[in-house]
Enzyme design. Structure first.
Site, PDB file in Angstrom:
ATOM      1  N   ARG A 128     -46.548  45.059  38.570  1.00  0.00           N
ATOM      2  CA  ARG A 128     -47.641  44.173  38.943  1.00  0.00           C
ATOM      3  C   ARG A 128     -48.243  43.641  37.645  1.00  0.00           C
ATOM      4  NH1 ARG A 128     -48.373  49.001  42.029  1.00  0.00           N
ATOM      5  NH2 ARG A 128     -48.148  48.656  44.279  1.00  0.00           N
ATOM      6  N   LYS A 143     -51.491  51.293  41.721  1.00  0.00           N
ATOM      7  CA  LYS A 143     -52.664  51.265  42.592  1.00  0.00           C
ATOM      8  C   LYS A 143     -53.107  52.683  42.921  1.00  0.00           C
ATOM      9  CE  LYS A 143     -52.095  46.837  44.970  1.00  0.00           C
ATOM     10  NZ  LYS A 143     -51.958  46.178  46.287  1.00  0.00           N
ATOM     11  N   HIS A 162     -46.237  37.933  40.195  1.00  0.00           N
ATOM     12  CA  HIS A 162     -45.739  38.759  41.297  1.00  0.00           C
ATOM     13  C   HIS A 162     -44.353  38.310  41.759  1.00  0.00           C
ATOM     14  CE1 HIS A 162     -47.603  42.164  43.206  1.00  0.00           C
ATOM     15  NE2 HIS A 162     -47.092  41.839  44.377  1.00  0.00           N
ATOM     16  N   ARG A 195     -41.742  40.430  40.320  1.00  0.00           N
ATOM     17  CA  ARG A 195     -41.694  41.738  40.986  1.00  0.00           C
ATOM     18  C   ARG A 195     -40.888  41.637  42.286  1.00  0.00           C
ATOM     19  NH1 ARG A 195     -44.513  46.691  41.763  1.00  0.00           N
ATOM     20  NH2 ARG A 195     -45.403  47.011  43.839  1.00  0.00           N
ATOM     21  N   HIS A 232     -44.704  51.717  46.058  1.00  0.00           N
ATOM     22  CA  HIS A 232     -45.251  51.540  47.406  1.00  0.00           C
ATOM     23  C   HIS A 232     -45.491  52.908  48.037  1.00  0.00           C
ATOM     24  CE1 HIS A 232     -43.320  47.283  47.893  1.00  0.00           C
ATOM     25  NE2 HIS A 232     -44.464  47.244  47.230  1.00  0.00           N
ATOM     26  N   TYR A 288     -38.339  43.411  52.102  1.00  0.00           N
ATOM     27  CA  TYR A 288     -37.184  42.896  51.373  1.00  0.00           C
ATOM     28  C   TYR A 288     -35.911  42.909  52.214  1.00  0.00           C
ATOM     29  CZ  TYR A 288     -40.444  43.014  47.588  1.00  0.00           C
ATOM     30  OH  TYR A 288     -41.566  42.794  46.828  1.00  0.00           O
TER      31      TYR A 288
END
Length: 300
Positions: free
Chosen positions: A149, A173, A245, A248, A271, A280
């Site tokens: 990110r 995150k 992004h 990514r 994630h 994806y």
């Protein structure tokens, strides 16, 4: 309890109890401050504990007239619901006026990606005869090669790079740590940048361990990275609306196309849920759909 104090308490709750990332936290608080402004200007004496369901509905109707994307509207509703749920749990209110709010129905969101040819065009458009060009090339390759990110890119520390073992430590995150493999090509570019470009900077002591620096020897900002990528895409003749992004997304898509396991990709992206990564697989299905339409004899 007045607006400012309530919003500050809500911010602390999201940060320390919900462990929101800085970017998500900023977005939620910005949404609530926007509603506060609306309430003060249009709802007489409206306070957090007196706002009604009808007030919220009217606010969202007014906002929807501004031709804002459905995805942004959905986030507004999420912010408002979280805010009033917090007020209920803190016993500031005895009811939750946001319970029945419904967001716009969102279709499947498929992120934009770049082909390997697009990425080559972008990297080849960089003038690597300059220090700035060497830094920018290195940033692009780290974004794409490691699937970071933009916030992770600008916070990346030299001490988090293990050149010997070939990986980088990334704080994602919610301050979750993950380890991402570092390709030899990307590693070589980082070493070149550190040894031949970064060393020439007069570095601000506060940022001595930060990898990517601006001309003042301080950390890069998100905005500058966005601008650099927009300019490079334009120079390379890429007409897609790309951002940091996008690299990514491309990282994940290319891994999947080349046979990588979805759970491996989930780990590399950081994630928390496999559901997020499964987007994806839709990209791969969409690609297969296009191939069939193009090459199947019944469609010629």
């Amino acid at each position: 309890m007045e607006w400012n104090e309530t919003i500050e308490n809500f911010s602390n709750f999201l940060k320390f109890e919900r462990n929101f990332s800085d970017n998500t936290l900023d977005a939620y608080i910005r949404d609530i401050r926007k509603f506060k402004t609306y309430a003060e200007e249009n709802l007489e004496s409206a306070k957090p504990k007196t706002i009604s369901y009808e007030d919220l509905q009217e606010y969202l109707v007014q906002q929807s007239k501004q031709k804002i994307s459905e995805r942004t509207q959905a986030r507004w509703i999420s912010s408002i619901k979280s805010f009033f749920k917090f007020l209920l749990e803190e016993e500031i209110r005895e009811d939750n006026p946001a319970t029945l709010l419904e967001g716009p129905k969102l279709g499947l969101y498929l992120p934009d990606t770049l082909s390997t040819e697009d990425i080559e065009r972008i990297t080849k458009s960089i003038d690597i005869s300059t220090d700035l060009g060497i830094r920018n090339q290195c940033m692009i390759e780290v974004l794409y090669g490691c699937g970071l990110r933009v916030s992770e890119l600008i916070d990346l520390k030299i001490s988090d790079i293990n050149f010997k073992e070939g990986f980088i430590k990334v704080e994602g995150k919610g301050k979750k740590i993950r380890f991402v493999p570092l390709a030899k090509y990307t590693s070589k570019l980082i070493k070149n940048y550190i040894e031949n470009v970064r060393i020439n900077n007069k570095i601000n002591k506060k940022y001595e361990d930060i990898l990517f620096l601006n001309s003042r020897g301080s950390a890069m900002s998100r905005v500058i990275v966005f601008i650099i990528i927009k300019e490079l895409a334009e120079k390379a003749g890429i007409r897609k609306n790309i951002s940091p992004h996008t690299f990514r997304h491309s990282f994940a898509t290319h891994l999947l196309q080349n046979g990588a396991d979805l759970r491996f990709i989930q780990e590399m992206l950081g994630h928390s849920s496999i559901t997020t990564t499964e987007i994806y697989t839709h990209l791969k299905t969409e690609e297969l759909h296009d191939v069939i339409l193009k090459y199947h004899p019944r469609n010629i």
